[in-house]
Design a protein around this motif. Structure first.
Motif, PDB file in Angstrom:
ATOM      1  N   GLN A  52     -14.992  34.671  -3.671  1.00  0.00           N
ATOM      2  CA  GLN A  52     -14.628  34.180  -4.994  1.00  0.00           C
ATOM      3  C   GLN A  52     -15.893  34.016  -5.838  1.00  0.00           C
ATOM      4  OE1 GLN A  52     -11.725  34.457  -5.536  1.00  0.00           O
ATOM      5  NE2 GLN A  52     -10.346  33.082  -4.482  1.00  0.00           N
ATOM      6  N   PRO A  53     -15.746  34.019  -7.160  1.00  0.00           N
ATOM      7  CA  PRO A  53     -16.898  33.682  -8.002  1.00  0.00           C
ATOM      8  C   PRO A  53     -17.318  32.235  -7.737  1.00  0.00           C
ATOM      9  CG  PRO A  53     -14.987  34.350  -9.340  1.00  0.00           C
ATOM     10  CD  PRO A  53     -14.552  34.312  -7.918  1.00  0.00           C
ATOM     11  N   GLU A  54     -18.582  31.945  -7.956  1.00  0.00           N
ATOM     12  CA  GLU A  54     -19.049  30.571  -7.780  1.00  0.00           C
ATOM     13  C   GLU A  54     -18.350  29.649  -8.764  1.00  0.00           C
ATOM     14  OE1 GLU A  54     -23.207  29.819  -7.693  1.00  0.00           O
ATOM     15  OE2 GLU A  54     -23.550  31.200  -6.025  1.00  0.00           O
ATOM     16  N   GLY A  55     -18.174  28.406  -8.337  1.00  0.00           N
ATOM     17  CA  GLY A  55     -17.600  27.403  -9.216  1.00  0.00           C
ATOM     18  C   GLY A  55     -18.559  27.063 -10.348  1.00  0.00           C
ATOM     19  N   VAL A  56     -18.082  26.280 -11.294  1.00  0.00           N
ATOM     20  CA  VAL A  56     -18.871  25.882 -12.461  1.00  0.00           C
ATOM     21  C   VAL A  56     -19.297  24.430 -12.270  1.00  0.00           C
ATOM     22  CG1 VAL A  56     -18.792  25.503 -14.962  1.00  0.00           C
ATOM     23  CG2 VAL A  56     -17.577  27.459 -13.944  1.00  0.00           C
TER      24      VAL A  56
END
Length: 172
Positions: A52-56
């Motif tokens: 998954q893309p990294e969280g913010v």
């Protein structure tokens, strides 16, 4: 009358979310290591088997309180959305690893190892664990749902999350 009372009690019990303790908080002092839980909803979710893309990361100046923890947000808009319905945005199992809960324990979770399933946010601890979780997502969630109400707060692990440096939210 007994049948009605039993039916009502069952309906109420099923309507109330099960809590096995307070929100997991790591050394940052924030829920989900200071990552913005509302922002996950705007990230592109990758297919099973892909990272998954990294969280913010949230901002230390934009926070809210919920479930005994301070939550950080990247924007005031995200904080306001969270405050409208925090249970919707908060990760399942008080921020503990979903696969760990499916196996009957409470271990920390990495905010960059996430997946939204049936409109609920799940976190896991390592990329290897994500693989186990993704082998049978519905089965693992079903096991976790059954285990969660019986896991005592004292059963929580305080281990450090492998391969995750918790820098916490950003500050202005």
């Amino acid at each position: 009358m007994k049948r009605f009372a039993l039916t009502l009690a069952t309906a109420i019990a099923l309507a109330v979310p099960a809590f096995a303790g307070p929100q997991y908080i790591d050394g940052t002092g924030f829920a989900v290591s200071g990552y913005d839980v509302v922002a996950y909803r705007s990230l592109d979710q990758m297919p099973v088997g892909q990272s998954q893309p990294e969280g913010v990361r949230g901002n230390t100046n934009i926070t809210a309180e919920y479930n005994g923890a301070t939550w950080a947000f990247a924007t005031e808009e995200n904080r306001d959305k969270f405050l409208e319905n925090p249970a919707y945005y908060a990760p399942q199992y008080d921020g503990h690893c979903a696969y760990g809960v499916s196996r009957g324990g409470k271990v920390p979770a990495n905010p960059n190892l996430w997946r939204i399933v049936d409109d609920k946010l799940y976190l896991n601890i390592t990329d290897v664990v994500v693989g186990f979780f993704e082998e049978d997502i519905p089965g693992n969630i079903n096991l976790a749902e059954g285990n969660w109400p019986g896991i005592e707060p004292s059963d929580a692990s305080t281990n450090v999350i492998p391969k995750f440096t918790s820098e916490g939210p950003v500050s202005n």
